[in-house]
Scaffold this motif. Structure first.
Motif, PDB file in Angstrom:
ATOM      1  N   GLU A   1       0.861  -1.186   0.000  1.00  0.00           N
ATOM      2  CA  GLU A   1       0.000   0.000   0.000  1.00  0.00           C
ATOM      3  C   GLU A   1       0.886   1.221   0.000  1.00  0.00           C
ATOM      4  OE1 GLU A   1      -2.917   0.396   3.115  1.00  0.00           O
ATOM      5  OE2 GLU A   1      -3.864  -1.482   2.550  1.00  0.00           O
ATOM      6  N   GLU A   2       0.706   2.059  -1.011  1.00  0.00           N
ATOM      7  CA  GLU A   2       1.478   3.298  -1.118  1.00  0.00           C
ATOM      8  C   GLU A   2       2.976   3.041  -0.984  1.00  0.00           C
ATOM      9  OE1 GLU A   2      -0.199   6.004   1.748  1.00  0.00           O
ATOM     10  OE2 GLU A   2      -2.192   5.822   0.866  1.00  0.00           O
ATOM     11  N   GLY A   3       3.442   1.971  -1.628  1.00  0.00           N
ATOM     12  CA  GLY A   3       4.854   1.650  -1.643  1.00  0.00           C
ATOM     13  C   GLY A   3       5.376   0.993  -0.367  1.00  0.00           C
ATOM     14  N   LYS A   4       4.495   0.702   0.570  1.00  0.00           N
ATOM     15  CA  LYS A   4       4.906   0.066   1.826  1.00  0.00           C
ATOM     16  C   LYS A   4       4.315  -1.337   1.909  1.00  0.00           C
ATOM     17  CE  LYS A   4       5.325   4.357   4.356  1.00  0.00           C
ATOM     18  NZ  LYS A   4       4.909   5.162   5.478  1.00  0.00           N
ATOM     19  N   ARG A   5       5.111  -2.241   2.451  1.00  0.00           N
ATOM     20  CA  ARG A   5       4.676  -3.622   2.630  1.00  0.00           C
ATOM     21  C   ARG A   5       3.956  -3.756   3.971  1.00  0.00           C
ATOM     22  NH1 ARG A   5       9.164  -5.750   0.594  1.00  0.00           N
ATOM     23  NH2 ARG A   5      10.213  -5.801   2.586  1.00  0.00           N
ATOM     24  N   LEU A   6       2.768  -4.334   3.922  1.00  0.00           N
ATOM     25  CA  LEU A   6       1.987  -4.594   5.132  1.00  0.00           C
ATOM     26  C   LEU A   6       1.792  -6.094   5.272  1.00  0.00           C
ATOM     27  CD1 LEU A   6      -0.773  -1.853   4.766  1.00  0.00           C
ATOM     28  CD2 LEU A   6       1.382  -1.708   6.035  1.00  0.00           C
ATOM     29  N   TYR A   7       1.909  -6.581   6.500  1.00  0.00           N
ATOM     30  CA  TYR A   7       1.821  -8.017   6.769  1.00  0.00           C
ATOM     31  C   TYR A   7       0.519  -8.360   7.483  1.00  0.00           C
ATOM     32  CZ  TYR A   7       6.697  -8.192   5.473  1.00  0.00           C
ATOM     33  OH  TYR A   7       7.872  -8.113   4.778  1.00  0.00           O
ATOM     34  N   LEU A   8      -0.036  -9.497   7.100  1.00  0.00           N
ATOM     35  CA  LEU A   8      -1.271  -9.976   7.703  1.00  0.00           C
ATOM     36  C   LEU A   8      -0.961 -10.751   8.980  1.00  0.00           C
ATOM     37  CD1 LEU A   8      -4.253 -11.622   5.960  1.00  0.00           C
ATOM     38  CD2 LEU A   8      -3.201 -12.781   7.879  1.00  0.00           C
TER      39      LEU A   8
ATOM     40  N   GLU B   1      10.264 -14.727  14.418  1.00  0.00           N
ATOM     41  CA  GLU B   1      11.430 -15.068  13.599  1.00  0.00           C
ATOM     42  C   GLU B   1      11.014 -15.324  12.153  1.00  0.00           C
ATOM     43  OE1 GLU B   1      15.070 -18.288  13.389  1.00  0.00           O
ATOM     44  OE2 GLU B   1      13.189 -18.905  14.312  1.00  0.00           O
ATOM     45  N   THR B   2       9.909 -16.032  11.959  1.00  0.00           N
ATOM     46  CA  THR B   2       9.412 -16.321  10.612  1.00  0.00           C
ATOM     47  C   THR B   2       9.120 -15.030   9.862  1.00  0.00           C
ATOM     48  OG1 THR B   2       8.505 -18.455  11.294  1.00  0.00           O
ATOM     49  CG2 THR B   2       7.543 -17.453   9.329  1.00  0.00           C
ATOM     50  N   LEU B   3       8.449 -14.094  10.514  1.00  0.00           N
ATOM     51  CA  LEU B   3       8.132 -12.814   9.883  1.00  0.00           C
ATOM     52  C   LEU B   3       9.404 -12.026   9.582  1.00  0.00           C
ATOM     53  CD1 LEU B   3       5.974 -10.813   8.919  1.00  0.00           C
ATOM     54  CD2 LEU B   3       5.958  -9.878  11.243  1.00  0.00           C
ATOM     55  N   SER B   4      10.350 -12.023  10.512  1.00  0.00           N
ATOM     56  CA  SER B   4      11.615 -11.288  10.309  1.00  0.00           C
ATOM     57  C   SER B   4      12.387 -11.838   9.123  1.00  0.00           C
ATOM     58  CB  SER B   4      12.472 -11.357  11.578  1.00  0.00           C
ATOM     59  OG  SER B   4      11.848 -10.680  12.632  1.00  0.00           O
ATOM     60  N   LEU B   5      12.480 -13.153   9.027  1.00  0.00           N
ATOM     61  CA  LEU B   5      13.199 -13.769   7.909  1.00  0.00           C
ATOM     62  C   LEU B   5      12.514 -13.466   6.579  1.00  0.00           C
ATOM     63  CD1 LEU B   5      14.062 -17.209   9.541  1.00  0.00           C
ATOM     64  CD2 LEU B   5      15.676 -15.386   8.954  1.00  0.00           C
ATOM     65  N   ALA B   6      11.202 -13.527   6.557  1.00  0.00           N
ATOM     66  CA  ALA B   6      10.454 -13.242   5.325  1.00  0.00           C
ATOM     67  C   ALA B   6      10.634 -11.784   4.909  1.00  0.00           C
ATOM     68  CB  ALA B   6       8.979 -13.568   5.513  1.00  0.00           C
ATOM     69  N   ASP B   7      10.580 -10.867   5.877  1.00  0.00           N
ATOM     70  CA  ASP B   7      10.753  -9.451   5.567  1.00  0.00           C
ATOM     71  C   ASP B   7      12.146  -9.186   5.006  1.00  0.00           C
ATOM     72  OD1 ASP B   7       9.748  -6.593   5.802  1.00  0.00           O
ATOM     73  OD2 ASP B   7      11.577  -6.501   7.020  1.00  0.00           O
ATOM     74  N   SER B   8      13.162  -9.790   5.607  1.00  0.00           N
ATOM     75  CA  SER B   8      14.532  -9.632   5.100  1.00  0.00           C
ATOM     76  C   SER B   8      14.656 -10.163   3.679  1.00  0.00           C
ATOM     77  CB  SER B   8      15.520 -10.363   6.010  1.00  0.00           C
ATOM     78  OG  SER B   8      15.561  -9.753   7.264  1.00  0.00           O
ATOM     79  N   TYR B   9      14.070 -11.324   3.425  1.00  0.00           N
ATOM     80  CA  TYR B   9      14.103 -11.933   2.096  1.00  0.00           C
ATOM     81  C   TYR B   9      13.431 -11.014   1.069  1.00  0.00           C
ATOM     82  CZ  TYR B   9      13.022 -15.168  -1.696  1.00  0.00           C
ATOM     83  OH  TYR B   9      12.883 -15.765  -2.933  1.00  0.00           O
ATOM     84  N   LEU B  10      12.238 -10.520   1.399  1.00  0.00           N
ATOM     85  CA  LEU B  10      11.520  -9.652   0.469  1.00  0.00           C
ATOM     86  C   LEU B  10      12.282  -8.349   0.222  1.00  0.00           C
ATOM     87  CD1 LEU B  10       7.870 -10.203   1.700  1.00  0.00           C
ATOM     88  CD2 LEU B  10       8.800 -10.849  -0.532  1.00  0.00           C
ATOM     89  N   SER B  11      12.926  -7.816   1.246  1.00  0.00           N
ATOM     90  CA  SER B  11      13.718  -6.593   1.077  1.00  0.00           C
ATOM     91  C   SER B  11      14.905  -6.840   0.146  1.00  0.00           C
ATOM     92  CB  SER B  11      14.206  -6.088   2.437  1.00  0.00           C
ATOM     93  OG  SER B  11      13.106  -5.667   3.212  1.00  0.00           O
ATOM     94  N   ARG B  12      15.570  -7.994   0.314  1.00  0.00           N
ATOM     95  CA  ARG B  12      16.693  -8.332  -0.578  1.00  0.00           C
ATOM     96  C   ARG B  12      16.206  -8.480  -2.018  1.00  0.00           C
ATOM     97  NH1 ARG B  12      17.813 -11.930   3.505  1.00  0.00           N
ATOM     98  NH2 ARG B  12      17.276 -13.721   2.194  1.00  0.00           N
ATOM     99  N   MET B  13      15.070  -9.135  -2.216  1.00  0.00           N
ATOM    100  CA  MET B  13      14.538  -9.325  -3.570  1.00  0.00           C
ATOM    101  C   MET B  13      14.158  -7.987  -4.190  1.00  0.00           C
ATOM    102  SD  MET B  13      14.760 -12.502  -4.304  1.00  0.00           S
ATOM    103  CE  MET B  13      16.260 -12.506  -3.354  1.00  0.00           C
TER     104      MET B  13
END
Length: 145
Positions: A15-22, A123-135
Motif C-alpha cells: 500500500e502506497e509503496g509500503k509492505r503490510l503483513y497480515l 522469527e518467521t516474519l523477520s526472515l520473510a521481511d529480510s528476504y523480500l527486502s533483498r529481492m
C-alpha cells in the motif's frame, strides 16, 4: 512419536509503496500467522492456499521458492513441522474465519512482529521481511541497469 505437518504463509500486500503483513488475532487469545494441518491427498501448496482462504477470505499468489520451517512439540509425544511460504494478496476482502479468527490486521513489519505471540512466528516474519527486502533491492538494481 507422532509427526504432524502444517503449512501456511507470511501474507503481505503493498500500500502506497509500503509492505503490510497480515496477522490474525485468534479466538484462543494468541496472535499468529495463517497456517493449518495438511489434509489427506493435499500437497503442501494446496494446504497453504486452502488455509489462507479459509482463515482470511483472501486469494493469494503463493511463492513456494521461499520456505521457512518451524519445528516444535505441541503435546507430549507429538512433533510438529510448520512450513511457511510467502504469499502476496491477489484479491478478496479480509474476512475472519468465525470459528478460529477474531480479527485480521495488515500492519507494517515492526507492528506486526511486536503483536505476534510466539517467538517462532516473530522469527518467521523477520526472515520473510529480510528476504523480500533483498529481492526488492535486487529488482531495483536490475531495473536501473
Amino acid at each position: 512419536m507422532k509427526q504432524e505437518y502444517s503449512y501456511g504463509a507470511v501474507v503481505y500486500r503493498s500500500e502506497e509503496g509500503k509492505r503490510l503483513y497480515l496477522i490474525e488475532k485468534m479466538r484462543l487469545g494468541h496472535v499468529s500467522l495463517p497456517k493449518g494441518h495438511i489434509e489427506k491427498g493435499e500437497t503442501p501448496r494446496q494446504c497453504a492456499m486452502r488455509e489462507i482462504k479459509e482463515e482470511t477470505g483472501l486469494d493469494v499468489l503463493l511463492d513456494t521458492s521461499y520456505g521457512h520451517t518451524v519445528s516444535y512439540s505441541p503435546a507430549p509425544g507429538v512433533n510438529k513441522d510448520v512450513t511457511f511460504y510467502l504469499a502476496e494478496v491477489s484479491s478478496g476482502t479480509p474476512t475472519p474465519q468465525i470459528e478460529e479468527v477474531s480479527e485480521i490486521l495488515f500492519l507494517p513489519f515492526e507492528e506486526a512482529r511486536d503483536l505476534l505471540t510466539y517467538d517462532s512466528d516473530k522469527e518467521t516474519l523477520s526472515l520473510a521481511d529480510s528476504y523480500l527486502s533483498r529481492m526488492q533491492k535486487r529488482l531495483t538494481k536490475e531495473e536501473n541497469r
